[in-house]
Design an enzyme around this catalytic site. Structure first.
Site, PDB file in Angstrom:
ATOM      1  CG  ASP A  13      -1.783  -1.241   1.328  1.00 51.22           C
ATOM      2  OD1 ASP A  13      -2.429  -1.612   0.337  1.00 51.22           O
ATOM      3  OD2 ASP A  13      -1.767  -1.862   2.403  1.00 51.22           O
ATOM      4  CE  LYS A  16       3.054  -2.574  -4.649  1.00 55.95           C
ATOM      5  NZ  LYS A  16       2.600  -2.233  -3.298  1.00 55.95           N
ATOM      6  N   GLY A  40      -4.444  -4.217  -4.383  1.00 57.38           N
ATOM      7  CA  GLY A  40      -4.947  -3.272  -5.367  1.00 57.38           C
ATOM      8  C   GLY A  40      -4.075  -2.043  -5.462  1.00 57.38           C
ATOM      9  CG  HIS A  41      -1.589  -1.039  -7.982  1.00 54.89           C
ATOM     10  ND1 HIS A  41      -0.787  -1.213  -6.884  1.00 54.89           N
ATOM     11  CD2 HIS A  41      -1.126  -1.883  -8.929  1.00 54.89           C
ATOM     12  CE1 HIS A  41       0.132  -2.113  -7.163  1.00 54.89           C
ATOM     13  NE2 HIS A  41      -0.054  -2.542  -8.395  1.00 54.89           N
ATOM     14  CD  GLN A 223       0.207  -9.156  -2.351  1.00 56.24           C
ATOM     15  OE1 GLN A 223       0.925  -9.654  -3.198  1.00 56.24           O
ATOM     16  NE2 GLN A 223      -1.105  -9.281  -2.411  1.00 56.24           N
TER      17      GLN A 223
END
Length: 427
Positions: A13, A16, A40-41, A223
């Site tokens: 988190d 990225k 997720g992004h 991750q």
């Protein structure tokens, strides 16, 4: 031209997605190389916010080709829903390529993930219950089902019959759950295959040919370093390898192809799920940082645990990944603090550790040793250049650079693409 890896240098988190999107307009391929829809992004472009769970952030680029590599585990229902959701917002996924060798998440794996986590009780790992761990477990056990199996109905049914012979026994006799019907799953997944087939490719070949042709490839993981199954805070980790080494195995590009590794760090630290977290803040301070940074999971919505910056794990990430440059995100969140604490070492039973302790026991007992840096009262979200930052904010970045062992090339002062300050070229 180089292949570049973007890797999280904490517990995930870190931002990225923003970094990948920022670089995406300058690259030809953006590759997701591991993980599943347990991460997720978030990418913010102008007033639009996009939450991506399986698709590479490069899907939002004007010309980059997004690739889901062989190291990813794919829930096809989630992937297709994400593709459809972007299409509804005017974002095309027509250029998407999916590795034929990527593994699929199957219904029995989701069922087992949920029941085993509940069965562990207080010893649970904190998984998302989406079947990622069991999918990777079946991959290693050589009973996994891959994307290419959707193209052969006979093979798909044969593999399902074989694996369900054992998994249904476990579900029924150990956990008192109903078994999975092979025929129904086969029919459903073949329908997914009809839609996915146009995206399937030999992505390892495509990417190597692209590098040979002088094109630039950007590899992004989900991750982060401290969640790596080999190098993370085991057993409170994910089931794959988010570190830079995992980019090679998960994409089909050899290690000599990679010329730069960009580490992403928050200006503080967060993590989701159980496990050690030396700088974690409890009570009002932790909640303040959570609210100020909007620290809730993109995929799960779970509140993230929050803490001050940990230079020990950052140094470790530099070493494990061979990080050449850092992007520090969310610097703006720290605005208004009189003093900004940074963990520079650990105290473990009276002994100082400047590097990550070797054993799980020592890490669990690590107490942070802090240094305090002068804060800045100014709102920095409107800064357009490093020179616009208050002197204390610049000094904070300079101090981090020394402690983490690699140069800071960029800093984020807000969630939008244009709220990034470049200290030196990232590409």
């Amino acid at each position: 031209m180089p292949a570049i890896v973007i890797v999280g240098a904490q517990w995930g988190d870190e931002g990225k997605g923003k970094a990948t999107d920022l670089l995406g307009d300058g690259v030809d391929y953006v590759v997701r190389y591991q993980g599943g829809n347990n991460a997720g992004h978030t990418v913010v472009i102008g007033d639009e916010s996009y939450a991506l769970h399986l698709l590479p952030s490069g899907v939002l680029s004007r010309h980059a080709i997004p690739v889901i590599g062989n190291g990813v585990v794919i829930d096809p229902a989630v992937l297709l829903a994400e593709i459809d959701g972007l299409a509804d917002r005017g974002v095309s996924c027509d250029r998407l390529l999916i590795s034929a060798n990527a593994h699929l998440i199957m219904p029995h794996q989701i069922a087992l993930d949920k029941v085993t986590e509940r069965y562990l009780g207080s010893a649970r790992i904190g998984t998302t219950g989406r079947g990622i761990g069991p999918a990777y477990g079946d991959k290693v056990a050589r009973v996994g089902i891959r994307v290419q199996d959707l193209l052969d109905p006979g093979i798909l049914r044969q593999k399902l019959d074989l694996v369900l012979r054992e998994k249904n026994q476990v579900l029924a006799k150990v956990y008192n759950r109903r078994g999975i019907d092979a025929a129904a799953v086969t029919a459903k997944y073949l329908s997914y295959g009809e839609r996915i087939s146009s995206y399937v490719a030999d992505t390892g070949l495509v990417l190597n040919q692209a590098v040979d042709q002088g094109k630039m490839v950007l590899l992004e993981g989900a991750q982060a370093t401290l969640l790596d199954v080999d190098h993370g805070s085991y057993p409170f980790v994910t089931s794959s390898s988010p570190t830079a080494g995992g980019a090679c195995a998960g994409s089909g590009l050899g290690p000599t192809r990679i010329t730069k590794v960009i580490g992403i760090l928050k200006a503080y630290t967060t993590r989701v799920g159980a496990g050690p977290f030396p700088t974690e803040l409890a009570g009002e301070q932790g909640e303040w940082l959570r609210q100020a940074g909007a620290e809730y999971g993109v995929t799960t919505g779970r509140p993230r645990r929050t803490g001050w910056f940990d230079a020990v794990i950052a140094r470790y990430a530099t070493r494990v990944n061979g990080i050449t440059d850092y992007f520090v995100t969310k610097l703006d969140v720290l605005s208004g603090l009189d003093k900004v604490p940074v963990c520079v070492a650990y105290d473990v039973n009276g002994s100082r550790h400047d590097e990550l302790p070797m054993t799980q026991t020592e890490f669990h007992h690590a107490v942070p040793v802090y240094e305090y840096f002068d804060g800045w009262p100014d709102d920095i979200s409107g800064a357009k250049d490093i020179a616009d930052l208050p002197p204390n904010a610049r000094a904070y970045l300079e101090a981090l650079e020394v402690m983490i062992g690699a140069p800071v090339a960029a800093a984020g002062v807000g969630p939008r693409r244009d709220q990034t300050l470049q200290l030196r070229p990232l590409i």
